[in-house]
Enzyme design. Sequence first.
Site, mmCIF file in Angstrom:
data_model
loop_
_atom_site.group_PDB
_atom_site.id
_atom_site.type_symbol
_atom_site.label_atom_id
_atom_site.label_comp_id
_atom_site.label_asym_id
_atom_site.label_seq_id
_atom_site.Cartn_x
_atom_site.Cartn_y
_atom_site.Cartn_z
ATOM 1 N N ASN A 1 0.838 -1.201 0.000
ATOM 2 C CA ASN A 1 0.000 0.000 0.000
ATOM 3 C C ASN A 1 0.873 1.251 0.000
ATOM 4 O O ASN A 1 1.506 1.552 1.004
ATOM 5 C CB ASN A 1 -0.906 -0.004 1.234
ATOM 6 C CG ASN A 1 -2.011 1.022 1.127
ATOM 7 O OD1 ASN A 1 -2.585 1.209 0.060
ATOM 8 N ND2 ASN A 1 -2.327 1.690 2.219
ATOM 9 N N SER B 1 -3.976 6.808 -2.240
ATOM 10 C CA SER B 1 -5.162 6.691 -1.387
ATOM 11 C C SER B 1 -4.904 7.220 0.017
ATOM 12 O O SER B 1 -5.843 7.567 0.725
ATOM 13 C CB SER B 1 -5.630 5.237 -1.331
ATOM 14 O OG SER B 1 -4.596 4.401 -0.875
ATOM 15 N N GLU B 2 -3.635 7.269 0.449
ATOM 16 C CA GLU B 2 -3.307 7.814 1.761
ATOM 17 C C GLU B 2 -2.179 8.831 1.654
ATOM 18 O O GLU B 2 -1.161 8.577 1.013
ATOM 19 C CB GLU B 2 -2.861 6.716 2.752
ATOM 20 C CG GLU B 2 -3.976 5.847 3.279
ATOM 21 C CD GLU B 2 -4.290 4.679 2.369
ATOM 22 O OE1 GLU B 2 -5.374 4.102 2.504
ATOM 23 O OE2 GLU B 2 -3.443 4.357 1.529
ATOM 24 N N THR B 3 -2.376 9.978 2.271
ATOM 25 C CA THR B 3 -1.307 10.945 2.489
ATOM 26 C C THR B 3 -1.374 11.364 3.947
ATOM 27 O O THR B 3 -2.394 11.884 4.407
ATOM 28 C CB THR B 3 -1.459 12.178 1.582
ATOM 29 O OG1 THR B 3 -1.404 11.768 0.206
ATOM 30 C CG2 THR B 3 -0.341 13.180 1.842
#
Length: 245
Positions: free
Chosen positions: A19, A45-47
């Site tokens: 991921n 999708s993630e920061t």
Amino acid sequence: MKLPIFIADAFTARAFRGNPAAVCLLENELDEDMHQKIAREMNLSETAFIRKLHPTDNFAQKNMNSTLTFVTLSGELRARRAEDGIVLDLPLYPAHPQTAIGNTLVQDICYSPDTQKLLVRLSDVYNRSFLENLKVNTENLLQVENTGKVKGLILTLKGEPGGQTQAFDFYSRYFAPWVGVAEDPVTGSAHAVLSSYWSQHLGKKEMHAFQCSHRGGELGISLRPDGRVDIRGGAAVVLEGTLTA
């Protein structure tokens, strides 16, 4: 304004798997609009944005503690170093049975009200290859479920005995178009729900899971007596640089 930024691949020991998440170190607070602009630029999708709790703190302190505690909007989240990776300490979320829907053979459907995740267990007649190749139209999901009660869809399948490939207790994929993520490569929060479900059905407290996205990711799972779950995975930093904003 120049901000240190990293991209790390989680739940894998190999670059370009698992991921991918961007991590941005903040010396000073940013407004929400700038957070969103940076996240869109990263296109992941993630920061994560990490800022210091106290002005005297230093990102270069060389913290030797084996466990780090992050104060977040979701409460305190802990991560600790282990011999074979990093362990996340997460709540264990139960899922409650729902009625079955859809054309694909479904063995069970449960809903987790705490996380607003819908768990759909596919029939045991299917194998990992079927789940990996299953086409999911996430735009249709938004039309089918528009009540606001569901924020994520978990598709899961019972694992297979080890043969030529490594044995896993269960497989999964995760879709969250309701929050702008068509499919997430590997999802720790989804496994806080999956761990509860599969522990009950397999009668196991220690499990090995695989998320069957295009990138793929492995997770080690340990249910704890205090009602929480340790989710273990590796990490590979693939980019280190400076963001100019």
